[in-house]
Design a protein around this motif. Sequence first.
Motif, mmCIF file in Angstrom:
data_model
loop_
_atom_site.group_PDB
_atom_site.id
_atom_site.type_symbol
_atom_site.label_atom_id
_atom_site.label_comp_id
_atom_site.label_asym_id
_atom_site.label_seq_id
_atom_site.Cartn_x
_atom_site.Cartn_y
_atom_site.Cartn_z
ATOM 1 N N ALA A 267 -21.243 5.131 23.440
ATOM 2 C CA ALA A 267 -20.672 6.586 23.122
ATOM 3 C C ALA A 267 -20.413 6.512 21.647
ATOM 4 C CB ALA A 267 -19.260 6.883 23.814
ATOM 5 N N ASP A 268 -19.980 5.582 21.150
ATOM 6 C CA ASP A 268 -19.706 5.598 19.619
ATOM 7 C C ASP A 268 -20.882 5.461 18.864
ATOM 8 O OD1 ASP A 268 -16.851 5.277 20.041
ATOM 9 O OD2 ASP A 268 -16.733 3.159 19.739
ATOM 10 N N LEU A 269 -21.892 4.618 19.265
ATOM 11 C CA LEU A 269 -23.177 4.318 18.692
ATOM 12 C C LEU A 269 -23.943 5.820 18.677
ATOM 13 C CD1 LEU A 269 -24.809 2.609 16.913
ATOM 14 C CD2 LEU A 269 -25.892 1.804 18.901
ATOM 15 N N GLN B 60 -30.771 -0.278 16.246
ATOM 16 C CA GLN B 60 -29.675 -0.415 16.969
ATOM 17 C C GLN B 60 -29.629 0.154 18.400
ATOM 18 O OE1 GLN B 60 -27.346 1.448 13.655
ATOM 19 N NE2 GLN B 60 -26.005 -0.448 13.488
ATOM 20 N N ASP C 116 -18.385 2.261 26.315
ATOM 21 C CA ASP C 116 -17.611 2.747 25.127
ATOM 22 C C ASP C 116 -18.327 2.672 23.819
ATOM 23 O OD1 ASP C 116 -15.561 3.380 26.779
ATOM 24 O OD2 ASP C 116 -14.497 1.416 26.399
ATOM 25 N N HIS C 117 -19.135 1.541 23.801
ATOM 26 C CA HIS C 117 -19.821 1.221 22.617
ATOM 27 C C HIS C 117 -20.882 2.157 22.367
ATOM 28 C CE1 HIS C 117 -21.662 -0.828 19.256
ATOM 29 N NE2 HIS C 117 -22.888 -1.039 19.976
ATOM 30 N N ALA D 176 -26.937 5.780 13.108
ATOM 31 C CA ALA D 176 -27.439 4.787 14.032
ATOM 32 C C ALA D 176 -28.863 4.454 13.965
ATOM 33 C CB ALA D 176 -27.127 5.017 15.444
ATOM 34 N N ALA E 92 -22.857 8.709 18.997
ATOM 35 C CA ALA E 92 -22.168 9.712 18.104
ATOM 36 C C ALA E 92 -22.260 9.341 16.579
ATOM 37 C CB ALA E 92 -20.853 9.912 18.300
ATOM 38 N N ASP E 93 -22.979 8.306 16.235
ATOM 39 C CA ASP E 93 -23.075 8.025 14.941
ATOM 40 C C ASP E 93 -24.517 8.514 14.432
ATOM 41 O OD1 ASP E 93 -23.202 6.783 12.400
ATOM 42 O OD2 ASP E 93 -22.607 4.882 13.053
ATOM 43 N N ASP F 61 -17.426 -1.842 28.790
ATOM 44 C CA ASP F 61 -17.080 -1.855 27.349
ATOM 45 C C ASP F 61 -18.371 -1.512 26.654
ATOM 46 O OD1 ASP F 61 -14.492 -3.038 27.658
ATOM 47 O OD2 ASP F 61 -15.236 -4.975 27.429
#
Length: 91
Positions: free
Chosen positions: A54-56, A66, A51-52, A62, A58-59, A48
């Motif tokens: 990868a999302d962060l 963070q 996955d988080h 961020a 890509a932002d 999990d």
Amino acid sequence: MSPVPRPARLLPWAGAEGKPCYLLSDGDGPLSRMADAVERTQLSMAEDLLDHAADLLADPRATPDQLRFLLARMCEALTDVHRVARSRGGR
């Protein structure tokens, strides 16, 4: 002829002062089952967290705080996963 003793199992948690914990058993007792459940939870949480991450990552919004928090959690998860891998490699 006596049965060959099983090697000690490295448990998926640390003891006092971060020292490793080991279990001597036949591998089918309540503590072994609890260790199996903790390993499954640790591996699931690491997945999990990936996955988080990868999302962060890509932002573009961020923040350094963070990312620092993410890195701290990733270090914790990697420590857990490494302990699980060592334990399973020893069995």
